[in-house]
Design a protein around this motif. Structure first.
Motif, PDB file in Angstrom:
ATOM      1  N   LEU A 116       0.682  -1.127  -0.136  1.00 34.14           N
ATOM      2  CA  LEU A 116       0.119   0.424  -0.186  1.00 34.14           C
ATOM      3  C   LEU A 116       1.008   1.017   0.032  1.00 34.14           C
ATOM      4  CD1 LEU A 116      -3.090   1.389  -0.005  1.00 34.14           C
ATOM      5  CD2 LEU A 116      -2.738   1.543   2.793  1.00 34.14           C
ATOM      6  N   ASN A 117       2.268   1.121   0.894  1.00 35.37           N
ATOM      7  CA  ASN A 117       2.895   2.863   0.669  1.00 35.37           C
ATOM      8  C   ASN A 117       3.108   3.035  -0.461  1.00 35.37           C
ATOM      9  OD1 ASN A 117       2.226   3.206   3.520  1.00 35.37           O
ATOM     10  ND2 ASN A 117       4.189   2.141   4.509  1.00 35.37           N
ATOM     11  N   VAL A 118       4.076   1.383  -1.602  1.00 32.10           N
ATOM     12  CA  VAL A 118       4.393   1.869  -2.761  1.00 32.10           C
ATOM     13  C   VAL A 118       3.235   2.512  -3.601  1.00 32.10           C
ATOM     14  CG1 VAL A 118       4.833   1.140  -4.909  1.00 32.10           C
ATOM     15  CG2 VAL A 118       5.766  -0.346  -2.679  1.00 32.10           C
ATOM     16  N   ALA A 119       2.097   2.027  -3.383  1.00 33.65           N
ATOM     17  CA  ALA A 119       1.002   2.804  -4.168  1.00 33.65           C
ATOM     18  C   ALA A 119       0.607   3.915  -3.716  1.00 33.65           C
ATOM     19  CB  ALA A 119      -0.270   1.758  -3.771  1.00 33.65           C
ATOM     20  N   ALA A 120       0.874   4.572  -2.660  1.00 33.52           N
ATOM     21  CA  ALA A 120       0.759   5.396  -2.256  1.00 33.52           C
ATOM     22  C   ALA A 120       1.217   6.600  -2.254  1.00 33.52           C
ATOM     23  CB  ALA A 120       0.552   5.904  -0.678  1.00 33.52           C
ATOM     24  N   SER A 121       2.850   6.300  -2.619  1.00 31.17           N
ATOM     25  CA  SER A 121       4.123   7.330  -3.064  1.00 31.17           C
ATOM     26  C   SER A 121       3.437   7.651  -4.145  1.00 31.17           C
ATOM     27  CB  SER A 121       4.768   6.389  -3.261  1.00 31.17           C
ATOM     28  OG  SER A 121       5.284   5.175  -3.990  1.00 31.17           O
ATOM     29  N   GLU A 122       2.837   7.222  -4.707  1.00 32.28           N
ATOM     30  CA  GLU A 122       2.682   7.527  -7.018  1.00 32.28           C
ATOM     31  C   GLU A 122       1.054   8.307  -7.174  1.00 32.28           C
ATOM     32  OE1 GLU A 122       4.293   6.908  -9.498  1.00 32.28           O
ATOM     33  OE2 GLU A 122       5.861   4.929  -8.224  1.00 32.28           O
ATOM     34  N   LEU A 123       0.913   8.674  -5.016  1.00 34.36           N
ATOM     35  CA  LEU A 123      -0.666   9.112  -5.611  1.00 34.36           C
ATOM     36  C   LEU A 123      -0.457  11.122  -5.810  1.00 34.36           C
ATOM     37  CD1 LEU A 123      -2.845   7.129  -2.294  1.00 34.36           C
ATOM     38  CD2 LEU A 123      -3.800   7.463  -5.257  1.00 34.36           C
ATOM     39  N   LYS A 124      -0.797  11.324  -7.227  1.00 34.90           N
ATOM     40  CA  LYS A 124      -1.226  13.090  -6.959  1.00 34.90           C
ATOM     41  C   LYS A 124      -2.121  13.401  -8.656  1.00 34.90           C
ATOM     42  CE  LYS A 124       3.138  12.237 -10.045  1.00 34.90           C
ATOM     43  NZ  LYS A 124       4.804  12.013 -10.671  1.00 34.90           N
ATOM     44  N   VAL A 125      -2.029  15.277  -8.865  1.00 34.67           N
ATOM     45  CA  VAL A 125      -2.968  15.293  -9.423  1.00 34.67           C
ATOM     46  C   VAL A 125      -2.438  14.537 -10.936  1.00 34.67           C
ATOM     47  CG1 VAL A 125      -3.778  17.038 -10.329  1.00 34.67           C
ATOM     48  CG2 VAL A 125      -3.766  17.035  -8.225  1.00 34.67           C
ATOM     49  N   GLY A 126      -3.250  14.336 -11.250  1.00 35.72           N
ATOM     50  CA  GLY A 126      -2.958  13.875 -12.962  1.00 35.72           C
ATOM     51  C   GLY A 126      -3.305  12.182 -12.848  1.00 35.72           C
ATOM     52  N   VAL A 127      -2.521  11.991 -11.760  1.00 34.37           N
ATOM     53  CA  VAL A 127      -2.999  10.171 -12.071  1.00 34.37           C
ATOM     54  C   VAL A 127      -4.110   9.542 -12.209  1.00 34.37           C
ATOM     55  CG1 VAL A 127      -1.566   7.944 -10.161  1.00 34.37           C
ATOM     56  CG2 VAL A 127      -0.622  10.022 -11.094  1.00 34.37           C
ATOM     57  N   THR A 128      -4.363   8.193 -12.677  1.00 38.16           N
ATOM     58  CA  THR A 128      -5.592   7.712 -12.617  1.00 38.16           C
ATOM     59  C   THR A 128      -5.829   6.366 -11.308  1.00 38.16           C
ATOM     60  OG1 THR A 128      -4.549   5.910 -13.930  1.00 38.16           O
ATOM     61  CG2 THR A 128      -5.665   7.769 -15.598  1.00 38.16           C
ATOM     62  N   THR A 129      -6.503   6.051 -10.942  1.00 41.42           N
ATOM     63  CA  THR A 129      -7.015   5.225 -10.400  1.00 41.42           C
ATOM     64  C   THR A 129      -6.380   3.171 -10.591  1.00 41.42           C
ATOM     65  OG1 THR A 129      -8.934   5.183 -10.522  1.00 41.42           O
ATOM     66  CG2 THR A 129      -8.352   6.409  -8.669  1.00 41.42           C
ATOM     67  N   ASP A 130      -7.033   3.871 -12.726  1.00 40.38           N
ATOM     68  CA  ASP A 130      -5.910   2.544 -12.353  1.00 40.38           C
ATOM     69  C   ASP A 130      -4.481   2.625 -12.611  1.00 40.38           C
ATOM     70  OD1 ASP A 130      -6.829   0.721 -14.190  1.00 40.38           O
ATOM     71  OD2 ASP A 130      -5.378   1.312 -15.845  1.00 40.38           O
ATOM     72  N   TYR A 131      -4.521   3.243 -13.268  1.00 41.33           N
ATOM     73  CA  TYR A 131      -2.409   3.759 -12.114  1.00 41.33           C
ATOM     74  C   TYR A 131      -2.174   3.426 -11.373  1.00 41.33           C
ATOM     75  CZ  TYR A 131       2.510   4.400 -11.915  1.00 41.33           C
ATOM     76  OH  TYR A 131       3.933   4.170 -11.868  1.00 41.33           O
TER      77      TYR A 131
END
Length: 311
Positions: A82-97
């Motif tokens: 989960l922490n790996v995914a959380a580090s990718e969360l930002k404006v413009g990123v899709t939830t599919d990514y």
């Protein structure tokens, strides 16, 4: 996370309030990509190969010491993923990514994402944004400035499931949205502090109700926590709203605490995809979840992050 009873949820989108004046970006389900594959050597839950969910047992599956060690391991693994995914969360990123990141990280450590093909759910994680209350299916919508997004993930490894979720703020979230997220976290954490051997399970819901109410928010009664271990969902059922359940926590129990905290009283409904639960009144909600274990002497928060304390 599972829905308490589908009879409590509307299946109609009628009577929704106007979205014109909302202080956030209103979300509707978007395009869902094809199901991602899992290498054949990775162990799968039985429901993936059979396509069937075993009938719910009324008995708690108490864990022995070896089982507890397996749960500790899979829960630590789930936290890292989960922490790996959380580090990718930002404006413009899709939830599919975000789903792709979760999926590929699982595969890299020989874990199976528990939601994938659970009752035909098509993705490796649930991502619920703004007015989506839970079970949001990752899709092509890009995260926008001011969104709040819950990422709910469960890993399956060596025959056991570990379940957790967090709600994240994307960019400049308004004051009410940030307060909602903070209160949702506090609801879960204060409830955990009430846990321990032979404590009443009702203390969980009663504590969450008190914390949410004092802050001006509402606990959704439509969603329960659940026992977890060899089974993804099992006994005991964990009520997050105020209740008088006389069942006690016993050594060997593992279960989730995962309240959905809402901006106001709501009647959620299920979207046409048969999974996405939407707010009927366009409220936002936030959710935080941990898997906990009751031992002879204490409560262990199996999915906690390295900087979390529950003394």
């Amino acid at each position: 996370m599972y829905v308490k009873t589908f009879f409590n949820l509307f299946r109609s989108k009628s009577l929704k309030t106007s979205i014109d004046q909302l202080p956030y970006n209103y979300v509707t389900p978007a395009k869902v990509s094809p199901i991602r594959s899992v290498p054949r050597h990775i162990m799968r839950p039985d429901y993936v190969t059979s396509g069937l969910i075993p009938p719910a047992s009324r008995d708690v599956d108490f864990l022995e010491e070896n089982d507890m060690n397996s749960m500790r391991y899979v829960c630590r693994l789930a936290r890292k993923i989960l922490n790996v995914a959380a580090s990718e969360l930002k404006v413009g990123v899709t939830t599919d990514y975000i789903d792709e990141v979760i999926h590929e990280t699982c595969i890299s450590v020989d874990a199976y994402p528990s939601t994938l093909l659970y009752q035909e759910y098509p993705k490796s994680v649930c991502t619920s944004v703004n007015n989506v209350m839970c079970h949001g299916i990752p899709d092509s919508r890009q995260l926008q400035d001011g969104d709040i997004v819950n990422v709910d993930f469960t890993a399956f490894y060596n025959g056991f499931h570990g379940d957790l979720s967090e709600t994240y703020c994307i960019g400049n979230v308004d004051e009410t949205g940030r307060k909602l997220v903070d209160v949702a976290r506090k609801c879960r954490d204060e409830a955990i502090k009430k846990c321990g051997p032979y404590q009443l399970l009702s203390e969980i819901g009663n504590t969450i109700h008190e914390v949410a109410s004092k802050s001006g928010f509402v606990v959704s009664p439509s969603f329960l926590g659940h026992g977890i271990g060899r089974a993804f969902h099992c006994q005991p059922s964990i009520y997050h709203n105020a209740n008088e359940n006389l069942e006690v926590m016993k050594p060997g129990m593992a279960f989730t605490i995962e309240p959905v905290i809402v901006e106001g009283e709501d009647n959620p409904y299920i979207d046409d995809d048969q999974w996405t639960v939407m707010s009927k009144h366009n409220y936002r909600s936030a959710q935080f979840e941990h898997t906990i274990l009751i031992t002879d002497s204490c409560v262990e928060v199996l999915t906690k992050d390295i900087d979390e304390e529950f003394n």
